[in-house]
Design a protein around this motif. Structure first.
Motif, PDB file in Angstrom:
ATOM      1  N   HIS A 130       0.782  -1.261   0.221  1.00 54.52           N
ATOM      2  CA  HIS A 130      -0.055   0.182   0.058  1.00 54.52           C
ATOM      3  C   HIS A 130       0.754   1.234   0.003  1.00 54.52           C
ATOM      4  O   HIS A 130       0.552   2.171  -0.651  1.00 54.52           O
ATOM      5  N   MET A 131       1.957   1.157   0.943  1.00 48.77           N
ATOM      6  CA  MET A 131       2.630   2.284   0.930  1.00 48.77           C
ATOM      7  C   MET A 131       3.427   2.592  -0.271  1.00 48.77           C
ATOM      8  O   MET A 131       4.157   3.755  -0.635  1.00 48.77           O
ATOM      9  N   LYS A 132       3.725   1.456  -1.298  1.00 44.50           N
ATOM     10  CA  LYS A 132       4.525   1.732  -2.171  1.00 44.50           C
ATOM     11  C   LYS A 132       3.833   2.810  -3.296  1.00 44.50           C
ATOM     12  O   LYS A 132       4.668   3.626  -4.164  1.00 44.50           O
ATOM     13  N   LYS A 133       2.513   2.945  -3.298  1.00 43.45           N
ATOM     14  CA  LYS A 133       2.015   3.967  -3.911  1.00 43.45           C
ATOM     15  C   LYS A 133       2.197   5.249  -3.516  1.00 43.45           C
ATOM     16  O   LYS A 133       2.043   6.418  -4.374  1.00 43.45           O
ATOM     17  N   TYR A 134       2.912   5.469  -2.285  1.00 42.91           N
ATOM     18  CA  TYR A 134       3.184   6.914  -1.812  1.00 42.91           C
ATOM     19  C   TYR A 134       4.744   6.935  -2.226  1.00 42.91           C
ATOM     20  O   TYR A 134       5.564   7.819  -1.402  1.00 42.91           O
ATOM     21  N   ASP A 135       5.434   6.084  -2.830  1.00 49.20           N
ATOM     22  CA  ASP A 135       6.983   6.214  -3.321  1.00 49.20           C
ATOM     23  C   ASP A 135       7.884   5.649  -1.984  1.00 49.20           C
ATOM     24  O   ASP A 135       8.980   6.191  -1.697  1.00 49.20           O
ATOM     25  N   TYR A 136       7.175   4.784  -1.010  1.00 50.75           N
ATOM     26  CA  TYR A 136       8.162   4.432   0.085  1.00 50.75           C
ATOM     27  C   TYR A 136       8.390   2.913  -0.247  1.00 50.75           C
ATOM     28  O   TYR A 136       7.704   2.180  -0.902  1.00 50.75           O
ATOM     29  N   GLU A 137       9.692   2.552   0.285  1.00 51.15           N
ATOM     30  CA  GLU A 137      10.156   0.937   0.084  1.00 51.15           C
ATOM     31  C   GLU A 137      10.582   0.701   1.244  1.00 51.15           C
ATOM     32  O   GLU A 137      11.278   1.413   1.997  1.00 51.15           O
ATOM     33  N   VAL A 138      10.822  -0.697   1.435  1.00 50.27           N
ATOM     34  CA  VAL A 138      11.331  -1.157   2.541  1.00 50.27           C
ATOM     35  C   VAL A 138      12.870  -1.044   2.625  1.00 50.27           C
ATOM     36  O   VAL A 138      13.438  -1.187   1.689  1.00 50.27           O
ATOM     37  N   SER A 139      13.407  -0.586   3.613  1.00 51.11           N
ATOM     38  CA  SER A 139      14.893  -0.236   3.698  1.00 51.11           C
ATOM     39  C   SER A 139      15.651  -1.087   4.748  1.00 51.11           C
ATOM     40  O   SER A 139      16.565  -1.574   4.583  1.00 51.11           O
ATOM     41  N   GLU A 140      14.614  -1.651   5.774  1.00 50.01           N
ATOM     42  CA  GLU A 140      15.190  -2.365   6.778  1.00 50.01           C
ATOM     43  C   GLU A 140      14.103  -3.299   7.589  1.00 50.01           C
ATOM     44  O   GLU A 140      13.051  -2.726   7.672  1.00 50.01           O
ATOM     45  N   VAL A 141      14.483  -4.614   7.958  1.00 50.83           N
ATOM     46  CA  VAL A 141      13.300  -5.277   8.738  1.00 50.83           C
ATOM     47  C   VAL A 141      14.327  -5.647   9.983  1.00 50.83           C
ATOM     48  O   VAL A 141      15.283  -6.346   9.719  1.00 50.83           O
ATOM     49  N   TYR A 142      13.720  -5.633  10.942  1.00 51.29           N
ATOM     50  CA  TYR A 142      14.134  -6.178  12.494  1.00 51.29           C
ATOM     51  C   TYR A 142      13.195  -6.806  13.086  1.00 51.29           C
ATOM     52  O   TYR A 142      12.123  -6.465  13.084  1.00 51.29           O
ATOM     53  N   THR A 143      13.515  -7.471  14.266  1.00 49.55           N
ATOM     54  CA  THR A 143      12.461  -8.192  15.361  1.00 49.55           C
ATOM     55  C   THR A 143      13.079  -7.761  16.446  1.00 49.55           C
ATOM     56  O   THR A 143      14.194  -7.660  16.899  1.00 49.55           O
ATOM     57  N   VAL A 144      11.969  -7.659  17.662  1.00 49.03           N
ATOM     58  CA  VAL A 144      12.310  -7.484  18.804  1.00 49.03           C
ATOM     59  C   VAL A 144      11.454  -8.504  19.602  1.00 49.03           C
ATOM     60  O   VAL A 144      10.314  -8.629  19.365  1.00 49.03           O
ATOM     61  N   ARG A 145      12.181  -9.285  20.937  1.00 48.64           N
ATOM     62  CA  ARG A 145      11.789 -10.324  21.489  1.00 48.64           C
ATOM     63  C   ARG A 145      11.156  -9.533  22.741  1.00 48.64           C
ATOM     64  O   ARG A 145      11.888  -8.939  23.361  1.00 48.64           O
ATOM     65  N   ASP A 146       9.839  -9.480  23.211  1.00 44.67           N
ATOM     66  CA  ASP A 146       9.540  -9.017  24.562  1.00 44.67           C
ATOM     67  C   ASP A 146       9.430  -9.936  25.549  1.00 44.67           C
ATOM     68  O   ASP A 146       9.844 -11.131  25.503  1.00 44.67           O
ATOM     69  N   GLY A 147       9.088  -9.537  26.760  1.00 43.64           N
ATOM     70  CA  GLY A 147       9.191 -10.513  27.753  1.00 43.64           C
ATOM     71  C   GLY A 147       8.425 -11.572  27.715  1.00 43.64           C
ATOM     72  O   GLY A 147       8.516 -12.762  28.606  1.00 43.64           O
ATOM     73  N   ASP A 148       7.376 -11.728  27.090  1.00 46.38           N
ATOM     74  CA  ASP A 148       6.440 -12.962  26.701  1.00 46.38           C
ATOM     75  C   ASP A 148       6.915 -13.697  25.850  1.00 46.38           C
ATOM     76  O   ASP A 148       6.248 -14.785  25.212  1.00 46.38           O
ATOM     77  N   SER A 149       8.022 -13.636  25.461  1.00 40.40           N
ATOM     78  CA  SER A 149       8.778 -14.529  24.296  1.00 40.40           C
ATOM     79  C   SER A 149       7.916 -14.148  22.710  1.00 40.40           C
ATOM     80  O   SER A 149       8.065 -14.916  21.981  1.00 40.40           O
ATOM     81  N   ARG A 150       7.456 -13.172  22.532  1.00 39.74           N
ATOM     82  CA  ARG A 150       6.466 -12.825  21.605  1.00 39.74           C
ATOM     83  C   ARG A 150       7.613 -12.084  20.686  1.00 39.74           C
ATOM     84  O   ARG A 150       8.270 -11.166  21.233  1.00 39.74           O
ATOM     85  N   VAL A 151       7.511 -12.401  19.452  1.00 40.28           N
ATOM     86  CA  VAL A 151       8.587 -11.698  18.576  1.00 40.28           C
ATOM     87  C   VAL A 151       7.795 -10.591  17.804  1.00 40.28           C
ATOM     88  O   VAL A 151       6.584 -11.008  17.304  1.00 40.28           O
ATOM     89  N   LYS A 152       7.943  -9.355  17.675  1.00 43.15           N
ATOM     90  CA  LYS A 152       7.548  -8.148  17.146  1.00 43.15           C
ATOM     91  C   LYS A 152       8.353  -7.874  15.951  1.00 43.15           C
ATOM     92  O   LYS A 152       9.427  -7.624  15.878  1.00 43.15           O
ATOM     93  N   LYS A 153       7.800  -7.609  14.793  1.00 42.19           N
ATOM     94  CA  LYS A 153       8.537  -7.084  13.698  1.00 42.19           C
ATOM     95  C   LYS A 153       8.278  -5.773  13.403  1.00 42.19           C
ATOM     96  O   LYS A 153       7.347  -5.073  13.640  1.00 42.19           O
ATOM     97  N   PHE A 154       9.265  -5.252  12.856  1.00 46.83           N
ATOM     98  CA  PHE A 154       9.377  -3.743  12.619  1.00 46.83           C
ATOM     99  C   PHE A 154      10.065  -3.668  11.132  1.00 46.83           C
ATOM    100  O   PHE A 154      10.831  -4.274  10.779  1.00 46.83           O
ATOM    101  N   PHE A 155       9.332  -2.570  10.271  1.00 42.21           N
ATOM    102  CA  PHE A 155       9.982  -2.435   9.141  1.00 42.21           C
ATOM    103  C   PHE A 155      10.244  -0.795   9.334  1.00 42.21           C
ATOM    104  O   PHE A 155       9.854  -0.161   9.726  1.00 42.21           O
ATOM    105  N   VAL A 156      11.570  -0.363   8.280  1.00 42.07           N
ATOM    106  CA  VAL A 156      11.723   0.762   8.306  1.00 42.07           C
ATOM    107  C   VAL A 156      11.439   1.000   6.585  1.00 42.07           C
ATOM    108  O   VAL A 156      11.947   0.381   5.947  1.00 42.07           O
ATOM    109  N   LEU A 157      10.570   2.142   6.484  1.00 39.77           N
ATOM    110  CA  LEU A 157      10.379   2.337   4.913  1.00 39.77           C
ATOM    111  C   LEU A 157      10.997   3.596   4.650  1.00 39.77           C
ATOM    112  O   LEU A 157      11.333   4.575   5.547  1.00 39.77           O
ATOM    113  N   LYS A 158      11.692   3.444   3.508  1.00 43.70           N
ATOM    114  CA  LYS A 158      12.590   4.860   3.007  1.00 43.70           C
ATOM    115  C   LYS A 158      11.603   5.515   1.909  1.00 43.70           C
ATOM    116  O   LYS A 158      11.231   4.765   0.750  1.00 43.70           O
TER     117      LYS A 158
END
Length: 118
Positions: free
Chosen positions: A87-115
């Motif tokens: 959807h954001m590609k329509k606004y000229d954004y592209e994925v620059s980086e992807v990383y994950t963070v593990r919280d205290g409940d052992s759940r993994v959260k995904k993050f994207f950095v768009l450029k």
């Protein structure tokens, strides 16, 4: 002729909906920040995902300032984070980086950095 009119009406309504999508009161189409950090969250008992977008606004004091909303001011659901990236590609954004963070409940959260494409 009827098909042409119907197509034009559908296109106009889609364009109107796309321009009404906002984060912190700013239309997605008006965002010109070079980098955006994106994360996803799910509401309880929902299979839809909602996007939290940070572009530099003050989200520590107001979580709601980072949630993408529809034209009625309700959180906008997506089927997946990839749907949002496309959807954001329509606004000229592209994925620059992807990383994950593990919280205290052992759940993994995904993050994207768009450029923003320059």
């Amino acid at each position: 002729m009827k098909r042409t009119i119907l197509s034009a009406v559908m296109l106009a309504s889609f364009v109107g909906m796309a321009s009404a999508q906002t984060v912190n009161g700013i239309k997605l189409s008006d965002l010109k920040e070079e980098y955006l950090e994106v994360s996803v969250f799910e509401k309880t008992f929902s299979k839809k995902q909602f996007v939290f977008l940070e572009y530099g606004q003050n989200v520590r004091e107001d979580f709601d300032a980072g949630v993408i909303k529809d034209e009625k001011g309700k959180p906008l659901p997506f089927n997946s984070l990839i749907e949002f990236v496309n959807h954001m590609k329509k606004y000229d954004y592209e994925v620059s980086e992807v990383y994950t963070v593990r919280d205290g409940d052992s759940r993994v959260k995904k993050f994207f950095v768009l450029k923003l494409k320059l």
